[in-house]
Write a protein that holds these residues in place. Structure first.
Motif, PDB file in Angstrom:
ATOM      1  N   SER A   1     -11.274  14.251  38.226  1.00 31.79           N
ATOM      2  CA  SER A   1     -10.914  14.537  36.843  1.00 31.79           C
ATOM      3  C   SER A   1     -11.570  15.834  36.373  1.00 31.79           C
TER       4      SER A   1
ATOM      5  N   CYS B   1      -4.881  27.010  29.176  1.00 32.54           N
ATOM      6  CA  CYS B   1      -5.616  27.442  30.370  1.00 32.54           C
ATOM      7  C   CYS B   1      -5.414  28.907  30.733  1.00 32.54           C
TER       8      CYS B   1
ATOM      9  N   ASN C   1     -16.382  23.297  35.619  1.00 29.19           N
ATOM     10  CA  ASN C   1     -15.928  22.283  36.575  1.00 29.19           C
ATOM     11  C   ASN C   1     -16.271  22.726  37.996  1.00 29.19           C
TER      12      ASN C   1
ATOM     13  N   GLY D   1      -7.101  22.782  37.540  1.00 30.67           N
ATOM     14  CA  GLY D   1      -6.397  22.047  36.504  1.00 30.67           C
ATOM     15  C   GLY D   1      -5.461  22.962  35.742  1.00 30.67           C
TER      16      GLY D   1
ATOM     17  N   SER E   1      -8.155  17.574  37.764  1.00 35.50           N
ATOM     18  CA  SER E   1      -7.230  17.206  36.696  1.00 35.50           C
ATOM     19  C   SER E   1      -5.773  17.347  37.166  1.00 35.50           C
ATOM     20  N   ALA E   2      -5.040  18.342  36.678  1.00 40.06           N
ATOM     21  CA  ALA E   2      -3.643  18.541  37.105  1.00 40.06           C
ATOM     22  C   ALA E   2      -3.541  18.734  38.608  1.00 40.06           C
TER      23      ALA E   2
ATOM     24  N   ASP F   1     -14.751  12.310  33.816  1.00 36.27           N
ATOM     25  CA  ASP F   1     -15.071  13.484  34.635  1.00 36.27           C
ATOM     26  C   ASP F   1     -16.201  13.244  35.629  1.00 36.27           C
TER      27      ASP F   1
END
Length: 223
Positions: A7, A45, A61, A101, A132-133, A199
């Motif tokens: 995540s 983003c 991240n 992500g 994430s994505a 996360d």
């Protein structure tokens, strides 16, 4: 292909240990390619600063900045314009693919358009680390709640490498992210098993075995 579906990235020791286990060797001995493509499709983003932060390892991240032996960039939107001989060998020789992500449907579209999606089944020892994505793209569908960029197909389907869906960024009550109530509402629209995870959580997939790695909070919603 081996999967580490996160995540928020490699955010704790447990997730890092799971990554090393999938690699079968230290991170310092492993080569990586980072894939920023998902960032272009999401309004929060990219393009711009966040894409640079991911590629340079300056984001919040942990992905690119883990101490890899080498790191390169694989931009999927560029691949259709160059010969496969220029990039396929590079992917085959790389130990891990780090997917940023952003927008999962945009990433899915360009994985298909570039030919990377077709290449993945021939990479049994390669590790895919999603953020994430970058994790959601491996699921059957993401759910309408996460649709930002709409693909030509018009639906929310993704690659279906795994048989479960993911709601990332599960947050404690009152904190930024997706609340448990929002995750439950999202899961009700998913025709299959679905995980909500924060996360500090990741899902490790290897040889058909699915394992939740967590120092935080997560929940499995049955089909």
């Amino acid at each position: 292909m081996k999967l580490l579906l996160t995540s928020g990235g490699v955010t704790n020791t447990s997730i890092r240990d799971a990554l090393v286990d999938l690699l079968g060797k230290p991170i310092a001995d492993s080569s990586a390619l980072c894939i920023p493509t998902a960032q272009w499709g999401h309004p929060m983003c990219g393009p711009g600063v966040r894409a640079w932060q991911f590629i340079s390892g300056n984001s919040e991240n942990p992905m690119v900045d883990l101490g890899w032996k080498s790191v390169g960039v694989l931009e999927l939107t560029a691949l259709p314009s160059i010969d496969e001989e220029r990039w396929v060998p590079l992917v085959r020789e790389t130990d891990v693919l780090l997917a940023a992500g952003g927008d999962a449907l945009y990433l899915c579209h360009w994985m298909r358009q570039s030919g990377l999606a077709d290449l993945l089944p021939s990479l049994p020892e390669t590790v895919w680390v999603g953020l994430s994505a970058g994790s959601m793209v491996m699921t059957p569908r993401i759910g309408e709640d996460f649709v930002q960029w709409r693909p030509p197909t018009g639906d929310d389907s993704t690659l279906g490498v795994v048989d479960f869906s993911i709601c990332p960024h599960l947050a404690q009550e009152g904190m930024p992210g997706n609340s448990l109530a929002e995750a439950e509402s999202w899961a009700a629209d998913i025709a299959g098993p679905a995980y909500a995870m924060d996360d500090q959580t990741a899902i490790k997939v290897s040889d058909g075995t699915v394992e939740v790695i967590s120092e935080g909070h997560w929940k499995l919603f049955s089909a």
